[in-house]
Scaffold this motif. Structure first.
Motif, short mmCIF file in Angstrom:
data_model
loop_
_atom_site.label_atom_id
_atom_site.label_comp_id
_atom_site.label_asym_id
_atom_site.label_seq_id
_atom_site.Cartn_x
_atom_site.Cartn_y
_atom_site.Cartn_z
N PHE A 132 0.85 -1.19 0.00
CA PHE A 132 0.00 0.00 0.00
C PHE A 132 0.89 1.25 0.00
N GLU A 133 1.90 1.20 0.86
CA GLU A 133 2.79 2.33 1.04
C GLU A 133 3.65 2.58 -0.20
N SER A 134 4.22 1.49 -0.74
CA SER A 134 5.20 1.70 -1.82
C SER A 134 4.52 2.00 -3.15
N ALA A 135 3.20 1.79 -3.25
CA ALA A 135 2.51 2.11 -4.50
C ALA A 135 2.33 3.62 -4.66
N TYR A 136 2.46 4.35 -3.53
CA TYR A 136 2.18 5.79 -3.53
C TYR A 136 3.13 6.55 -4.45
N GLY A 137 2.52 7.36 -5.34
CA GLY A 137 3.33 8.23 -6.18
C GLY A 137 3.90 7.53 -7.40
N ILE A 138 3.64 6.23 -7.54
CA ILE A 138 4.25 5.51 -8.65
C ILE A 138 3.43 5.73 -9.92
N LYS A 139 2.10 5.76 -9.75
CA LYS A 139 1.27 5.93 -10.94
C LYS A 139 0.77 7.36 -11.07
N ASP A 140 0.77 8.08 -9.96
CA ASP A 140 0.14 9.40 -9.95
C ASP A 140 1.02 10.45 -10.62
N GLU A 141 0.53 11.00 -11.71
CA GLU A 141 1.33 11.97 -12.47
C GLU A 141 1.24 13.36 -11.84
N ARG A 142 0.26 13.57 -10.96
CA ARG A 142 0.06 14.93 -10.45
C ARG A 142 0.71 15.15 -9.09
N ILE A 143 1.60 14.24 -8.75
CA ILE A 143 2.20 14.34 -7.43
C ILE A 143 2.98 15.66 -7.29
N PRO A 144 2.86 16.36 -6.17
CA PRO A 144 3.56 17.65 -6.05
C PRO A 144 5.08 17.48 -5.96
N ALA A 145 5.77 18.60 -5.92
CA ALA A 145 7.25 18.55 -5.94
C ALA A 145 7.83 17.99 -4.66
N GLN A 146 7.01 17.91 -3.61
CA GLN A 146 7.56 17.36 -2.37
C GLN A 146 6.70 16.22 -1.86
N ALA A 147 7.37 15.22 -1.33
CA ALA A 147 6.64 14.04 -0.86
C ALA A 147 7.22 13.56 0.46
N PHE A 148 6.38 12.86 1.22
CA PHE A 148 6.83 12.23 2.46
C PHE A 148 7.08 10.75 2.18
N VAL A 149 8.10 10.20 2.79
CA VAL A 149 8.34 8.76 2.70
C VAL A 149 8.55 8.24 4.11
N ARG A 150 7.69 7.29 4.52
CA ARG A 150 7.83 6.75 5.86
C ARG A 150 9.00 5.77 5.87
N VAL A 151 9.89 5.90 6.82
CA VAL A 151 10.97 4.92 6.89
C VAL A 151 10.76 3.98 8.07
N MET A 152 9.95 4.44 9.05
CA MET A 152 9.64 3.58 10.19
C MET A 152 8.17 3.73 10.56
N ARG A 153 7.64 2.63 11.08
CA ARG A 153 6.29 2.71 11.67
C ARG A 153 6.43 2.54 13.17
N GLY A 154 5.44 3.06 13.91
CA GLY A 154 5.34 2.80 15.34
C GLY A 154 6.44 3.41 16.19
N CYS A 155 6.45 3.03 17.47
CA CYS A 155 7.44 3.56 18.40
C CYS A 155 7.56 2.62 19.60
N ASN A 156 8.80 2.46 20.10
CA ASN A 156 9.03 1.61 21.28
C ASN A 156 9.44 2.41 22.49
N ASN A 157 9.36 3.73 22.43
CA ASN A 157 9.96 4.52 23.50
C ASN A 157 9.12 4.66 24.76
N PHE A 158 7.84 4.61 24.61
CA PHE A 158 6.93 4.72 25.77
C PHE A 158 7.25 5.90 26.67
N CYS A 159 7.36 7.08 26.09
CA CYS A 159 7.40 8.29 26.91
C CYS A 159 6.10 8.26 27.71
N SER A 160 6.16 8.62 29.00
CA SER A 160 5.03 8.29 29.87
C SER A 160 3.72 8.99 29.50
N TYR A 161 3.81 10.11 28.76
CA TYR A 161 2.62 10.90 28.42
C TYR A 161 2.01 10.50 27.08
#
Ligand code: SAM
Ligand code: SF4
Length: 448
Positions: A132-161
């Motif tokens: 799902f993630e890697s298909a993004y922007g591959i077919k879409d010709e109207r993608i803007p000049a800037q894009a986000f790419v997730r390199v990690m999901r989730g978090c293990n840090n458990f900051c208390s708040y």
């Protein structure tokens, strides 16, 4: 993260034959992507849902879906809301087109949230998310000049708040090959700036054969991709691991923007311990010194929480002192908001009164504003390179003096907001602006 999820879902739905609508009035389906980090964000969603419930009285066929962290956090409870047809958590978004088609066809409520989210996801789920993630922007010709790419999901840090580990699940780094391939494809479609995303992006780790890739390795490999001109990464956890390497890649590659978002949260060591952040204010400031030594001129931003349980005037003063020493370009300041299920909510009393939180928020903002103002003045008379984002919030301003060109907005490598007049066709392009006046957070100038 949420902007990226919205873009992923929009792309998937367009591929499934849906089209974006300009307003709720015209839409057959309304999807709300949600955040659970603070209670206020969730209250806004509930108030939107109240409005949609009202609209549904005259348009019972309207389908309403809630996606994102609030969907994962509340699940069934949210599905019971009269207005809601679909509840879909962040790890389940690959199912979104199916869920919508079913809701439109069968008019039934459906729930897609991850059971036991802290358990490692099934291979099938990881594969679906990756596709799902890697298909993004591959077919879409109207993608803007800037894009986000997730390199990690989730978090293990458990900051208390923090609710993130409970709604986004355990930390998982995406394969470096998949990330680099995705950036290459985005570049082929005209993307010039990529922002790598992770809750603690600097702890990125992925082993291929003998080599374990770090964020520094990813940035280096992405810098070699033709067409990519700027690379950014958010958010960094104040940790020494790989810190110098990352700063050295920033110093060595003209493509890696000289910008570091590194939240401190508090300047009081007592409060940092209660927050379960693994550093002291001294070690935090040492990291900033190292960043500035390796990348002179680096622009640094931070996050703070004021009014954490037990925060005394003395603790707050320690935060003020840290902000004065850190000299951030800008800081995001939040009032502590107890989140159900987190350690600080279970074990500590939210005992700083609302008006004290408010006063500390205003006071800290004022300290930061003075610093932002001083730093922005250093740009007066300078020329800065800017990636144009599009029309500013007030595009009609100064048009008469600028040959009828609207006011545009863009960002510099150091993430300063730059406002100037020029043709809208510059959107997505790099240009140079000479700075003529400044406000604490914005530089104003003229195209050169
Ligand atoms: N992963 C990032 C980090 O560790 O710095 C931040 C992620 S969080 C989604 C964004 C910011 O929201 C945090 O840096 C923190 O300042 C703020 N935040 C998180 N939980 C909060 C809470 N319960 N109340 C107030 N602010 C909160
Ligand atoms: Fe939340 Fe801490 Fe993880 Fe950031 S590092 S997402 S604040 S738990």
């Amino acid at each position: 993260m949420n902007k990226l999820d919205t873009a992923l879902v929009t792309t998937a739905l367009e591929e499934a034959g849906f089209g974006l609508s300009e307003s709720v009035k015209e839409a057959d389906v309304v999807l709300i992507n949600t955040c659970s980090v603070r209670e206020h964000a969730e209250q806004l969603v509930l108030s939107h849902l109240g409005h949609l419930k009202h609209i549904k009285k005259s348009r019972p066929d309207l389908v309403v879906g809630v996606i994102g962290c609030m969907a994962q956090r509340l699940g069934d409870e949210l599905l019971e809301h009269e207005a809601v047809n679909i509840v879909c958590g962040p790890a389940e978004i690959p199912q979104i087109s199916e869920l919508l088609a079913k809701a439109v066809r069968e008019r039934q409520k459906s729930l897609a949230v991850t059971e036991k989210i802290r358990r490692k996801g099934s291979q099938q789920q990881s594969r679906a998310l990756e596709e799902f993630e890697s298909a993004y922007g591959i077919k879409d010709e109207r993608i803007p000049a800037q894009a986000f790419v997730r390199v990690m999901r989730g978090c293990n840090n458990f900051c208390s708040y923090c609710v993130v580990p409970y709604v986004r699940g355990p930390e998982v780094s995406r394969s470096s090959e998949a990330v680099i391939e995705q950036i290459r494809k985005l570049a082929d479609h005209g993307v010039k700036q990529v922002t790598l995303l992770g809750q603690t992006v600097n702890s990125y780790k992925y082993k291929i054969g003998e080599k374990t890739w770090s964020l520094a390795d990813l940035l280096e490999a992405a810098s070699d991709i033709e067409g990519i001109e700027w690379l950014r990464f958010v958010t960094s956890y104040p940790s020494e691991e790989h810190f110098d390497e990352i700063m050295q890649v920033m110093a060595g590659s003209p493509k890696v923007c000289e910008y570091l978002h590194i939240p401190a949260q508090s300047g009081s060591d007592r409060i940092l311990r209660a927050m379960n952040r693994n550093y002291s204010s001294r070690r935090y400031l040492e990291l900033l010194d190292r960043a500035r030594e390796i990348v002179p001129g680096i622009s640094i931003a931070g996050d703070f929480i004021v009014g954490f349980p037990g925060e005394s005037e003395e603790d707050f003063q320690a935060t003020v002192n840290l902000v004065e020493k850190a000299r951030y370009k800008n800081a995001f300041i939040f009032k502590y908001s107890p989140r159900p299920g987190t350690k600080s909510d279970k074990r500590l009393q939210d005992n700083v009164p609302g008006e004290v939180k408010q006063r500390r928020n205003v006071e800290l903002l004022a300290v930061q504003e003075k610093i932002s103002d001083e730093l922005s003045r250093e740009f007066l008379g300078e020329e800065v390179k800017v990636l144009v984002e599009g029309l500013s919030k007030k595009p009609h301003l100064n048009m008469a003096d600028a040959g009828d060109n609207p006011q545009l907005v863009g960002r510099s490598s150091g993430d300063w907001i730059v406002v100037f007049n020029g043709p809208e066709s510059l959107t997505g392009k790099f240009i140079r602006v000479k700075i003529e006046s400044v406000s604490p957070l914005t530089l104003f100038g003229r195209l050169t």
